[in-house]
Design an enzyme around this catalytic site. Structure first.
Site, mmCIF file in Angstrom:
data_model
loop_
_atom_site.group_PDB
_atom_site.id
_atom_site.type_symbol
_atom_site.label_atom_id
_atom_site.label_comp_id
_atom_site.label_asym_id
_atom_site.label_seq_id
_atom_site.Cartn_x
_atom_site.Cartn_y
_atom_site.Cartn_z
ATOM 1 N N LYS A 287 -23.840 -29.716 24.596
ATOM 2 C CA LYS A 287 -22.995 -30.716 23.956
ATOM 3 C C LYS A 287 -22.536 -31.715 25.012
ATOM 4 C CE LYS A 287 -19.130 -31.088 20.701
ATOM 5 N NZ LYS A 287 -18.092 -30.352 19.943
ATOM 6 N N GLU A 376 -12.692 -20.203 6.910
ATOM 7 C CA GLU A 376 -11.404 -20.402 6.250
ATOM 8 C C GLU A 376 -11.078 -19.285 5.268
ATOM 9 O OE1 GLU A 376 -12.941 -24.332 7.627
ATOM 10 O OE2 GLU A 376 -13.793 -22.716 6.400
ATOM 11 N N ARG A 404 -11.699 -24.854 0.877
ATOM 12 C CA ARG A 404 -12.794 -23.898 0.991
ATOM 13 C C ARG A 404 -12.326 -22.460 0.797
ATOM 14 N NH1 ARG A 404 -17.003 -26.358 4.125
ATOM 15 N NH2 ARG A 404 -17.424 -24.500 5.356
#
Length: 642
Positions: A287, A376, A404
């Site tokens: 990244k 979640e 969610r």
């Protein structure tokens, strides 16, 4: 500022132009694409590290596949900048995340190359599988590719998609972009599993050696391709059992390979195009690749804002006076204060320790603050389980991400009446992240649930007071505290906390003409409007209601007995929100009044700065002033700004 792309990138207006280049030229294209992203994002802002990490993959995918006929599904989508630039949006890329400009995420309305709109994680595999099944049904030779990061792979939806893909007999490719990061460092057993695969040099070298040898053997009656395939599976099981997770789901596993070797990526993608059925390619990337500071501190450079690309200095606003803190930081420091006095308190967040500021507690009390990854649903039910044992859990989830886990809120928390504290960060219009991230619906979807307390602080001191109230043993119900992204209004915010009686508001200003009922941070917009209107001789009363559920009925009786013109203001949807609750009270008690509800209209709000979007939605200070002026002069009926 004029930003000029490199000479090869200038020639690429769509993937067909990219295909005209030789494979050897793709290295230069990748370097130019990476530099262009750095140049634009440093000046105009946006997500940064994620897209730099998949530059070569973006180039290889559009070089090999016949997009947009072949469909690429980017998970989350903040890594899709290279994809956007290669698909006709290069010259408009500077408008990325700006009001009326390009979205920061793939959006179907924006380009035919954006096959699926995203913003939340872990949707790509299910969506791409749906496309693959549709292609098979229609007899189309259309390829479907899901690009998903190892952080997003932790979510249950990703495993549900893979579980189905393995038996669906559909032609799809999953590309697992493994960089050990989401926004913060990845956590959990899956991270360790992928590390085991990556580190298994013995397995990968042996597999390559075997296949090289098999390629030299004659394929005929005595040695068939089917036998070779069986031998491959036997090798995988014998050498490294960790390879069996994806294979056990009936996904042919390939990799891991270097995700920054563009020519190698092209070669393997061309081979995988020819292999039918569900497949998974595991690539290793960095990244922030190509920008040293972003490689070194990947969390900081996920979305750094504007910066000097040469020195790496991130530009900060300079102020002459002390500024108010972010609501997130008030939460992060306050939960530590509370936890130091109450050993029952825990903090939980699904992969957002930096964004939510739970990182402060994780650093100081690592055994009492947990990052559970992009999960979640798990975060909510984990909190419920801990609550059954007498712990007081602050479950910190962004408002839009809480959507969610709605079933878990109802089934695991509310029905059992467990006193979990839901701190809903990023409530309201969040700004440049746009439609998928706006916290527009939580007031409506939380206040309809039995046993639920729904609150919103007008400022930092009220946030502290609500947190203090929520952790008391006398608070016996699930408790929502919603607050916006960014700065509050109180530089001097660290005040002694006080208990708030649940379901009580407060009168901030007396008035004679109109009553303004506000919930949460927009109360500050109303206060500013009142100051201006009083110079015109208009004297509205102002009530900070603090709770959408339970409502302060005593205060509302006072309001409806005194005023026949009322405005409600909230940073949530006007459909089913706080204003709707006030109307329900009015109807239930037989009152009659002219009521105007200001809030987020019943439509999708795109991206822009919070101020731009609040103006568009019609609940900023100017909109409140206009509504009061209009209401004070006219007889109007109940209206919404939808």
């Amino acid at each position: 500022m004029d930003i000029t792309p490199g000479p090869l990138l200038q020639q690429i207006n769509n993937p067909q132009d990219l295909k005209k280049l030789t494979k050897d030229q793709l290295l230069q294209v990748s370097e130019e694409l990476r530099q262009y992203i750095i140049d634009v994002v440093s000046v105009h802002g946006g997500h940064f590290g994620a897209s730099l990490g998949v530059v070569e993959l973006s180039v290889a995918l559009h070089y090999v596949f016949n997009t947009p006929y072949d469909q690429l599904v980017w998970d989350v989508g903040h890594q899709a900048y290279g994809h956007k630039i290669l698909t006709g949006r290069r010259d408009n890329f500077y408008t990325n995340r700006k009001y009326n400009g390009l979205s920061g995420f793939p959006r179907r309305w924006e380009s035919e190359y954006d096959s699926f709109g995203v913003g939340h994680s872990s949707t790509s595999i299910s969506a791409a599988l749906g496309m693959a099944i549709a292609a098979k049904y229609k007899g189309e030779d259309r390829k479907s590719v899901a690009i998903i990061g190892d952080g997003a792979m932790t979510a249950g939806l990703a495993f549900e998609g893979m579980n189905h893909a393995g038996v669906a007999d559909a032609d799809m490719l999953i590309i697992l972009n493994d960089n050990c990061m989401s926004i913060d460092q990845n956590v959990g057993a899956l991270r360790e599993y992928l590390t085991d695969i990556t580190a298994s040099h013995t397995y990968n070298k042996f597999k390559d050696d075997i296949w090289n040898a098999l390629g030299k053997l004659p394929v005929g009656k005595t040695f068939t391709r089917e036998m070779a395939s069986k031998l491959e599976h036997s090798i995988k099981g014998f050498i490294n059992k960790s390879s069996n997770l994806f294979e056990a789901l009936n996904l042919r596993y390939f990799g891991p390979i270097d995700g920054h070797n563009v020519t190698k990526l092209v070669d393997i993608l061309q081979d995988l195009k020819k292999i039918p059925g569900p497949k998974l390619l595991h690539i290793l990337t960095v990244k922030g690749k190509g920008y040293a500071l972003a490689e070194k501190d990947q969390t900081k450079w996920h979305a750094p804002g504007l910066f000097d690309k040469i020195t790496g200095e991130i530009y900060k606003k300079k102020f002459d006076l002390p500024q108010p803190p972010k609501y997130q930081d008030v939460f992060g420091h306050t939960i530590i204060e509370l936890a130091e006095k109450n050993d029952k308190i825990f903090g939980i967040t699904p992969a957002m320790p930096s964004g939510s500021s739970l990182k402060f507690m994780m650093e100081k009390m690592p055994d009492r603050a947990l990052d559970v990854g992009i999960c979640e649903q798990h975060a909510v039910t984990l909190s419920a389980g801990m609550a059954t044992q007498g712990l007081r859990v602050f479950c910190n989830i962004y408002s839009s991400f809480m959507q969610r886990a709605y079933d878990q809120v109802v089934h695991d928390v509310a029905i059992q009446n467990l006193p979990v504290v839901f701190c809903l960060d990023r409530a309201g219009l969040v700004g440049e992240d746009g439609a998928t991230h706006h916290g527009a619906y939580d007031i409506a979807y939380m206040r309809c649930i039995p046993n639920m307390i729904v609150s919103a602080p007008m400022n930092e001191a009220e946030l502290r007071n609500l947190m203090y109230t929520a952790q008391l043993d006398s608070t016996e119900h699930p408790f929502v505290i919603r607050y916006p992204r960014g700065e509050g209004v109180m530089p001097d915010w660290k005040r002694e906390m006080q208990e708030i009686t649940i379901g009580t508001g407060r009168k901030l200003k007396d008035g004679t003409d109109i009553a303004i009922l506000t919930l949460g941070h927009p109360g500050n917009f109303a206060a500013a409007a009142i100051r201006e209107l009083r110079t015109e001789g208009i004297t509205p009363a102002h009530y900070d209601m603090r709770f959408a559920k339970p409502l302060d009925e005593m205060l509302l009786h006072e309001v409806f007995k005194k005023f026949d013109k009322i405005i409600t203001v909230e940073d949530g949807t006007v459909t089913g929100g706080f204003g709707s609750a006030v109307l329900e009270f009015m109807a239930a008690h037989g009152y009659t009044a002219n009521v105007k509800i200001l809030g987020i209209p019943d439509e999708v709000i795109e991206h822009g700065t919070p101020k731009e979007l609040q103006k568009e939605a019609g609940y900023d200070t100017a909109a409140i002033i206009e509504a009061i002026r209009t209401l004070s002069k006219e007889n109007v009926t109940i209206t919404f700004n939808a």
